[in-house]
Design a protein around this motif. Structure first.
Motif, PDB file in Angstrom:
ATOM      1  N   GLY A   1       0.794  -1.224   0.000  1.00 21.66           N
ATOM      2  CA  GLY A   1       0.000   0.000   0.000  1.00 21.66           C
ATOM      3  C   GLY A   1       0.824   1.270   0.000  1.00 21.66           C
ATOM      4  N   SER A   2       2.159   1.161  -0.155  1.00 19.33           N
ATOM      5  CA  SER A   2       3.008   2.350  -0.112  1.00 19.33           C
ATOM      6  C   SER A   2       2.701   3.324  -1.249  1.00 19.33           C
ATOM      7  CB  SER A   2       4.485   1.943  -0.153  1.00 19.33           C
ATOM      8  OG  SER A   2       4.748   1.120  -1.279  1.00 19.33           O
ATOM      9  N   ASP A   3       2.123   2.828  -2.353  1.00 16.84           N
ATOM     10  CA  ASP A   3       1.793   3.708  -3.474  1.00 16.84           C
ATOM     11  C   ASP A   3       0.335   4.185  -3.436  1.00 16.84           C
ATOM     12  OD1 ASP A   3       0.765   1.211  -3.899  1.00 16.84           O
ATOM     13  OD2 ASP A   3       1.272   1.110  -6.028  1.00 16.84           O
ATOM     14  N   GLU A   4      -0.381   3.853  -2.370  1.00 17.64           N
ATOM     15  CA  GLU A   4      -1.784   4.253  -2.251  1.00 17.64           C
ATOM     16  C   GLU A   4      -1.889   5.657  -1.646  1.00 17.64           C
ATOM     17  OE1 GLU A   4      -5.846   2.721   0.045  1.00 17.64           O
ATOM     18  OE2 GLU A   4      -4.067   1.435  -0.005  1.00 17.64           O
TER      19      GLU A   4
ATOM     20  N   ARG B   1       4.334  -4.200   8.183  1.00 19.97           N
ATOM     21  CA  ARG B   1       4.747  -3.288   7.105  1.00 19.97           C
ATOM     22  C   ARG B   1       3.745  -2.163   6.920  1.00 19.97           C
ATOM     23  NH1 ARG B   1       7.048  -6.260   1.810  1.00 19.97           N
ATOM     24  NH2 ARG B   1       7.608  -4.098   1.409  1.00 19.97           N
ATOM     25  N   ILE B   2       2.455  -2.494   6.985  1.00 23.22           N
ATOM     26  CA  ILE B   2       1.418  -1.473   6.802  1.00 23.22           C
ATOM     27  C   ILE B   2       1.437  -0.481   7.950  1.00 23.22           C
ATOM     28  CG2 ILE B   2      -1.080  -1.094   6.696  1.00 23.22           C
ATOM     29  CD1 ILE B   2      -1.284  -3.772   5.196  1.00 23.22           C
ATOM     30  N   VAL B   3       1.629  -0.974   9.182  1.00 24.80           N
ATOM     31  CA  VAL B   3       1.716  -0.084  10.343  1.00 24.80           C
ATOM     32  C   VAL B   3       2.912   0.848  10.204  1.00 24.80           C
ATOM     33  CG1 VAL B   3       2.128   0.010  12.832  1.00 24.80           C
ATOM     34  CG2 VAL B   3       0.534  -1.669  11.904  1.00 24.80           C
TER      35      VAL B   3
ATOM     36  N   GLY C   1       2.923   4.214  12.532  1.00 24.81           N
ATOM     37  CA  GLY C   1       2.262   3.778  13.752  1.00 24.81           C
ATOM     38  C   GLY C   1       3.120   2.791  14.524  1.00 24.81           C
ATOM     39  N   THR C   2       2.541   2.231  15.556  1.00 26.83           N
ATOM     40  CA  THR C   2       3.237   1.224  16.365  1.00 26.83           C
ATOM     41  C   THR C   2       2.350  -0.009  16.503  1.00 26.83           C
ATOM     42  OG1 THR C   2       2.372   2.177  18.433  1.00 26.83           O
ATOM     43  CG2 THR C   2       4.532   2.937  17.677  1.00 26.83           C
ATOM     44  N   LEU C   3       2.989  -1.144  16.723  1.00 25.86           N
ATOM     45  CA  LEU C   3       2.298  -2.436  16.807  1.00 25.86           C
ATOM     46  C   LEU C   3       2.697  -3.127  18.094  1.00 25.86           C
ATOM     47  CD1 LEU C   3       0.558  -4.641  15.393  1.00 25.86           C
ATOM     48  CD2 LEU C   3       2.669  -5.434  14.305  1.00 25.86           C
TER      49      LEU C   3
END
Length: 258
Positions: free
Chosen positions: A105-108, A223-225, A230-232
């Motif tokens: 999703g880095s290009d979204e 990766r999405i976080v 953000g943090t997980l």
């Protein structure tokens, strides 16, 4: 050199399009910058090539998988046919996991969205498979990549469904300048020493060894976080089961909603 340091940090965060000035400065600095630019270009190209390769593999394999499924459905031996169909479904899900790992999703484009809408969609999506508890509360909108976040929550629910036990509890709340999303199951949890390894690709806990899967679910979530800054947090819930918390930063002008 300071610009080089900052550019290297951006590349480390996944911003592979970072480029440095090559027309000014001493010959040594221009040479270093040119080498850095070539490196970032090669990294960016390699990432694109991996996505194209996996997409091609997924497309090429799904055609024969579809034919195999049609053949299995016409078999006279119902038990054998059912087993083949389940195996084909597992193979299709594994392919989708590999594609999702690369398509992070880095290009979204970022959108200002009410996270409750996405959580409601995921709840409806899994309603026929398990019991999900979700009680939305008023929340400020958050800047996110919608499809990536929906994929992230879907992966967390799927992990809870595959490796934990129902009911699965979804929740979202505001904590100061953060939006906290939690997904909890009511299974046996995970051995504490294994929790740090769960975010690594192709790693699964001991409780998951007897089930099908790639071990990419939480790696995709991580990766999405990271893309959303953000943090997980993953921990065993005091009352049983595994609880995963995702904290996403809210816009600075977001006011607490009572």
């Amino acid at each position: 050199l300071k610009r080089l340091e900052l550019a290297a940090l951006r590349v480390a965060k996944g911003q592979h399009a970072t480029m440095l000035e090559t027309r000014r400065g001493s010959s040594e600095i221009r040479a270093v910058n040119a080498a850095f630019n070539q490196m970032t270009y090669d990294i960016q190209q390699a990432a694109k090539d991996r996505v194209v390769m996996l997409a091609g593999i997924s497309h090429d394999l799904r055609t024969p998988l579809t034919r195999l499924r049609l053949t299995a459905e016409m078999m006279s031996d119902a038990d054998l046919a059912e087993g083949m169909i389940l195996d084909i479904q597992d193979m299709d899900e594994i392919l989708e996991q590999f594609i999702s790992f690369m398509r992070d999703g880095s290009d979204e484009v970022l959108e200002l969205i009410d996270i409750n809408h996405i959580l409601s969609e995921v709840t409806a999506q899994f309603a026929s498979q398990t019991h999900i508890e979700f009680h939305p509360e008023p929340l400020p909108d958050v800047m996110i990549k919608r499809l990536a976040i929906k994929r992230m929550i879907g992966n967390l629910v799927n992990n809870a469904l595959r490796y934990g036990q129902a009911p699965i509890v979804l929740s979202a709340m505001q904590a100061r300048q953060q939006l906290v999303i939690k997904v909890r199951d009511h299974g046996h949890g995970v051995v504490e020493s294994q929790i740090p390894d769960l975010l690594q690709p192709f790693v699964r806990g001991d409780a998951a060894r007897t089930t099908q899967g790639t071990g990419l679910g939480l790696a995709i979530v991580s990766r999405i976080v990271k893309i959303h800054k953000g943090t997980l947090d993953i921990r065993n819930h005091p009352d049983g089961g595994l609880e995963v918390s995702v904290c996403l930063p809210l816009p600075k002008n977001s006011e607490p909603i009572s």
